[in-house]
Scaffold this motif. Structure first.
Motif, PDB file in Angstrom:
ATOM      1  N   HIS A   1    -113.857  98.063   3.126  1.00 42.53           N
ATOM      2  CA  HIS A   1    -114.176  97.514   4.225  1.00 42.53           C
ATOM      3  C   HIS A   1    -113.415  96.455   4.660  1.00 42.53           C
ATOM      4  CE1 HIS A   1    -116.306  96.348   7.821  1.00 42.53           C
ATOM      5  NE2 HIS A   1    -116.532  95.122   7.400  1.00 42.53           N
ATOM      6  N   VAL A   2    -112.888  96.086   5.526  1.00 45.67           N
ATOM      7  CA  VAL A   2    -112.224  94.998   6.318  1.00 45.67           C
ATOM      8  C   VAL A   2    -112.893  94.339   7.556  1.00 45.67           C
ATOM      9  CG1 VAL A   2    -109.897  94.071   7.132  1.00 45.67           C
ATOM     10  CG2 VAL A   2    -110.092  95.886   5.362  1.00 45.67           C
ATOM     11  N   GLU A   3    -113.163  92.998   7.424  1.00 46.68           N
ATOM     12  CA  GLU A   3    -113.444  92.040   8.513  1.00 46.68           C
ATOM     13  C   GLU A   3    -112.321  91.720   9.244  1.00 46.68           C
ATOM     14  OE1 GLU A   3    -116.346  89.577   7.328  1.00 46.68           O
ATOM     15  OE2 GLU A   3    -117.150  90.734   5.834  1.00 46.68           O
ATOM     16  N   ALA A   4    -112.192  91.975  10.238  1.00 41.10           N
ATOM     17  CA  ALA A   4    -110.664  91.658  11.003  1.00 41.10           C
ATOM     18  C   ALA A   4    -111.025  90.830  12.141  1.00 41.10           C
ATOM     19  CB  ALA A   4    -109.760  93.077  11.680  1.00 41.10           C
ATOM     20  N   ASN A   5    -110.406  89.467  12.053  1.00 43.92           N
ATOM     21  CA  ASN A   5    -110.709  88.512  13.208  1.00 43.92           C
ATOM     22  C   ASN A   5    -109.290  87.881  13.832  1.00 43.92           C
ATOM     23  OD1 ASN A   5    -113.706  88.363  12.704  1.00 43.92           O
ATOM     24  ND2 ASN A   5    -112.929  87.871  10.582  1.00 43.92           N
ATOM     25  N   TYR A   6    -109.385  88.116  14.985  1.00 40.71           N
ATOM     26  CA  TYR A   6    -108.041  87.505  15.652  1.00 40.71           C
ATOM     27  C   TYR A   6    -108.791  86.866  16.862  1.00 40.71           C
ATOM     28  CZ  TYR A   6    -103.129  86.834  16.574  1.00 40.71           C
ATOM     29  OH  TYR A   6    -101.820  86.103  16.711  1.00 40.71           O
ATOM     30  N   VAL A   7    -109.031  85.520  16.798  1.00 45.32           N
ATOM     31  CA  VAL A   7    -109.983  84.632  17.951  1.00 45.32           C
ATOM     32  C   VAL A   7    -109.380  83.530  18.066  1.00 45.32           C
ATOM     33  CG1 VAL A   7    -112.218  83.959  18.239  1.00 45.32           C
ATOM     34  CG2 VAL A   7    -112.002  86.024  16.906  1.00 45.32           C
ATOM     35  N   ARG A   8    -109.118  83.426  19.181  1.00 49.41           N
ATOM     36  CA  ARG A   8    -108.635  81.818  19.901  1.00 49.41           C
ATOM     37  C   ARG A   8    -109.867  81.303  20.443  1.00 49.41           C
ATOM     38  NH1 ARG A   8    -103.377  84.298  22.873  1.00 49.41           N
ATOM     39  NH2 ARG A   8    -102.021  84.856  20.770  1.00 49.41           N
ATOM     40  N   ARG A   9    -109.862  80.097  20.414  1.00 44.66           N
ATOM     41  CA  ARG A   9    -110.681  79.088  21.127  1.00 44.66           C
ATOM     42  C   ARG A   9    -110.426  79.092  22.536  1.00 44.66           C
ATOM     43  NH1 ARG A   9    -113.508  73.498  19.644  1.00 44.66           N
ATOM     44  NH2 ARG A   9    -114.871  73.066  21.364  1.00 44.66           N
ATOM     45  N   ARG A  10    -109.143  78.969  23.098  1.00 42.36           N
ATOM     46  CA  ARG A  10    -108.424  79.065  24.398  1.00 42.36           C
ATOM     47  C   ARG A  10    -107.205  79.590  24.164  1.00 42.36           C
ATOM     48  NH1 ARG A  10    -113.245  78.956  25.243  1.00 42.36           N
ATOM     49  NH2 ARG A  10    -114.115  77.836  27.007  1.00 42.36           N
TER      50      ARG A  10
ATOM     51  N   ALA B   1    -104.508  92.860  15.075  1.00 37.78           N
ATOM     52  CA  ALA B   1    -105.674  92.877  13.972  1.00 37.78           C
ATOM     53  C   ALA B   1    -106.203  94.407  13.368  1.00 37.78           C
ATOM     54  CB  ALA B   1    -106.990  92.558  14.681  1.00 37.78           C
ATOM     55  N   ILE B   2    -106.110  95.244  14.316  1.00 36.89           N
ATOM     56  CA  ILE B   2    -106.307  96.715  14.119  1.00 36.89           C
ATOM     57  C   ILE B   2    -105.382  97.379  13.045  1.00 36.89           C
ATOM     58  CG2 ILE B   2    -106.384  99.097  14.848  1.00 36.89           C
ATOM     59  CD1 ILE B   2    -107.511  97.791  17.591  1.00 36.89           C
ATOM     60  N   ASP B   3    -104.140  97.107  13.431  1.00 35.57           N
ATOM     61  CA  ASP B   3    -102.915  97.756  12.496  1.00 35.57           C
ATOM     62  C   ASP B   3    -103.048  96.920  11.028  1.00 35.57           C
ATOM     63  OD1 ASP B   3    -100.182  98.936  11.800  1.00 35.57           O
ATOM     64  OD2 ASP B   3     -99.975  96.647  11.581  1.00 35.57           O
TER      65      ASP B   3
ATOM     66  N   SER C   1    -114.746  96.187  10.900  1.00 35.78           N
ATOM     67  CA  SER C   1    -115.405  95.391  11.967  1.00 35.78           C
ATOM     68  C   SER C   1    -114.171  94.569  12.536  1.00 35.78           C
ATOM     69  CB  SER C   1    -116.530  94.561  11.237  1.00 35.78           C
ATOM     70  OG  SER C   1    -116.178  93.812  10.403  1.00 35.78           O
ATOM     71  N   LEU C   2    -114.246  94.677  13.824  1.00 37.83           N
ATOM     72  CA  LEU C   2    -113.143  93.787  14.685  1.00 37.83           C
ATOM     73  C   LEU C   2    -113.714  92.865  15.653  1.00 37.83           C
ATOM     74  CD1 LEU C   2    -110.180  93.824  15.734  1.00 37.83           C
ATOM     75  CD2 LEU C   2    -110.821  95.374  17.309  1.00 37.83           C
ATOM     76  N   GLU C   3    -113.105  91.530  15.678  1.00 35.32           N
ATOM     77  CA  GLU C   3    -113.742  90.624  16.602  1.00 35.32           C
ATOM     78  C   GLU C   3    -112.180  89.919  17.150  1.00 35.32           C
ATOM     79  OE1 GLU C   3    -115.961  89.310  17.918  1.00 35.32           O
ATOM     80  OE2 GLU C   3    -117.525  90.664  16.801  1.00 35.32           O
ATOM     81  N   VAL C   4    -112.222  90.118  18.385  1.00 33.59           N
ATOM     82  CA  VAL C   4    -110.930  89.653  19.132  1.00 33.59           C
ATOM     83  C   VAL C   4    -111.213  88.786  20.084  1.00 33.59           C
ATOM     84  CG1 VAL C   4    -108.709  90.419  20.342  1.00 33.59           C
ATOM     85  CG2 VAL C   4    -109.630  91.759  18.308  1.00 33.59           C
ATOM     86  N   ALA C   5    -110.448  87.655  20.297  1.00 31.81           N
ATOM     87  CA  ALA C   5    -110.738  86.840  21.943  1.00 31.81           C
ATOM     88  C   ALA C   5    -109.500  86.133  21.959  1.00 31.81           C
ATOM     89  CB  ALA C   5    -111.867  86.065  21.471  1.00 31.81           C
ATOM     90  N   TRP C   6    -109.176  86.113  23.301  1.00 32.00           N
ATOM     91  CA  TRP C   6    -108.265  85.107  23.992  1.00 32.00           C
ATOM     92  C   TRP C   6    -108.705  83.913  24.130  1.00 32.00           C
ATOM     93  CZ3 TRP C   6    -105.821  88.425  28.591  1.00 32.00           C
ATOM     94  CH2 TRP C   6    -104.758  89.059  28.206  1.00 32.00           C
ATOM     95  N   ALA C   7    -110.355  83.926  24.397  1.00 31.98           N
ATOM     96  CA  ALA C   7    -110.901  82.762  24.577  1.00 31.98           C
ATOM     97  C   ALA C   7    -112.319  82.799  24.109  1.00 31.98           C
ATOM     98  CB  ALA C   7    -111.093  82.426  26.220  1.00 31.98           C
ATOM     99  N   SER C   8    -112.817  81.676  23.495  1.00 28.88           N
ATOM    100  CA  SER C   8    -114.287  81.783  23.202  1.00 28.88           C
ATOM    101  C   SER C   8    -114.839  80.614  22.718  1.00 28.88           C
ATOM    102  CB  SER C   8    -114.380  82.720  21.615  1.00 28.88           C
ATOM    103  OG  SER C   8    -113.653  82.049  20.884  1.00 28.88           O
ATOM    104  N   ASN C   9    -116.134  80.424  22.680  1.00 33.53           N
ATOM    105  CA  ASN C   9    -116.681  78.850  22.320  1.00 33.53           C
ATOM    106  C   ASN C   9    -117.114  78.770  20.699  1.00 33.53           C
ATOM    107  OD1 ASN C   9    -116.428  77.873  24.889  1.00 33.53           O
ATOM    108  ND2 ASN C   9    -118.275  78.845  25.465  1.00 33.53           N
TER     109      ASN C   9
END
Length: 360
Positions: free
Chosen positions: A147-156, A183-185, A246-254
């Protein structure tokens, strides 16, 4: 004689490619032969910066190069990739392959009968931490990676509201297409690219369209153009032999930004990130039961420069690439399409060979 490489699409990404090629040219392994863009001002700026000719039509560039890097907005990948293949050139195609799955499939079909070879711009595979991980993986240090937890998350980090990045007709999607594709690749690369069986996901547009969107800096400019794309996505990817992502991606998040990938293995695990940090987690009963956390320090060389060196080597050898194949890029493109379909229908999407279908 060093391969002669041209660049199609002379925006920010095209200039970054050219700057890294300049560094490789100083080593005598490549020559920056020219550029192409439909905008005359972009051509003029490129000529002034890099001291080589830039053209508004690709056919003129094709006559003087051995390979091209395509760094245009996603919608135009197909047009230039196919014409470059027709000219017998090698191609480095920025990710994703196309703005739609259908366009990506046509590009791959054109490549199958072309004389030249093609790579996809998944630069994070060339991250030194990733290279170290993969060598240890081949030695069996991690056992079976499950399993791979893949995260590419920006705050803004929306890359220019109103730009082509936020116009689905041109980009094909938002955060999922822009950074989620990386992140997927990388997650699949860490799993050694198993066959994908099912995709389940949700995409959202929460921040980018708001009048009160607040940021400290932005890749592009904040304009009045279209914003009709996702700015975050959550997904679960099931592969053969119960291997998962499991994938988490965001251009913007809190939340705090992160590019952390957590790898679960039967003999050891690891965390690594796109800044080049790698920690390996192991357990043993030798002497006494204990945990061992090993921090790996690398030179952390620019991954794009390493990627470009690999492409230049491909052109010089006239051989297919060892990494970043179009076939793998098409797997990623199917996952992108599957996540969007899953989000629209609220159901998982089955992947059977080349076909996607919404599960009952």
């Amino acid at each position: 004689m060093a391969p002669r490489i041209g660049i199609i699409g002379l925006g920010n990404i095209g200039h970054i490619h050219a700057e890294h090629l300049e560094s490789l040219a100083a080593e005598g392994v490549v020559e920056v032969a020219g550029g192409m863009d439909i905008a005359s001002e972009a051509c003029e700026h490129f000529e002034n910066r890099f001291g080589v000719r830039a053209y508004e039509h690709p056919e003129v560039l094709y006559e003087d190069v051995d390979g091209v890097i395509i760094a245009t907005p996603n919608r135009f990948h197909e047009e230039y990739a196919v014409s470059a293949f027709d000219a017998g050139l090698d191609v480095l195609l920025e990710k994703p392959i196309g703005h739609t799955l259908e366009s990506a499939e046509r590009i791959v079909a054109a490549a199958e009968t072309a004389e030249g070879n093609a790579m996809v711009g998944f630069l994070n595979r060339f991250n030194d931490a990733v290279k170290v991980f993969k060598d240890y993986q081949r030695e069996g240090r991690f056992g079976e990676v499950t399993h791979v937890e893949a995260n590419y998350v920006r705050r803004r980090g929306v890359p220019g509201r109103g730009s082509w990045f936020t116009n689905r007709e041109i980009s094909g999607g938002g955060a999922l297409v822009d950074i989620g594709v990386h992140a997927i690749d990388l997650a699949l690369h860490l799993l050694s690219y198993p066959p994908v069986e099912e995709v389940n996901g949700v995409t959202r547009s929460t921040f980018g369209g708001r009048d009160d969107y607040t940021y400290l800096e932005m890749w592009g400019e904040d304009t009045e153009g279209t914003f009709d794309v996702d700015d975050s996505a959550s997904a679960f990817i099931r592969c053969a032999d119960d291997r998962t992502v499991s994938l988490e991606v965001a251009w913007a998040s809190n939340r705090p930004p992160t590019t952390e990938f957590v790898v679960h293995g039967t003999e050891a695990g690891a965390t690594l990130d796109l800044d080049g940090n790698l920690t390996i987690y192991e357990t043993s009963s030798e002497g006494a039961p204990h945990f061992t956390d090993a921090t790996v320090t690398t030179r952390n060389r620019p991954p794009m420069r390493s990627e470009l060196r690999a492409f230049v080597d491909t052109v010089a050898r006239d051989e297919p690439p060892r990494l970043n194949t179009l076939e793998q890029g098409l797997v990623v493109q199917r996952i992108l399409d599957g996540i969007y379909r899953s989000s629209e229908t609220g159901r998982a999407v089955s992947v059977q060979g080349n076909a996607l279908s919404v599960s009952d």
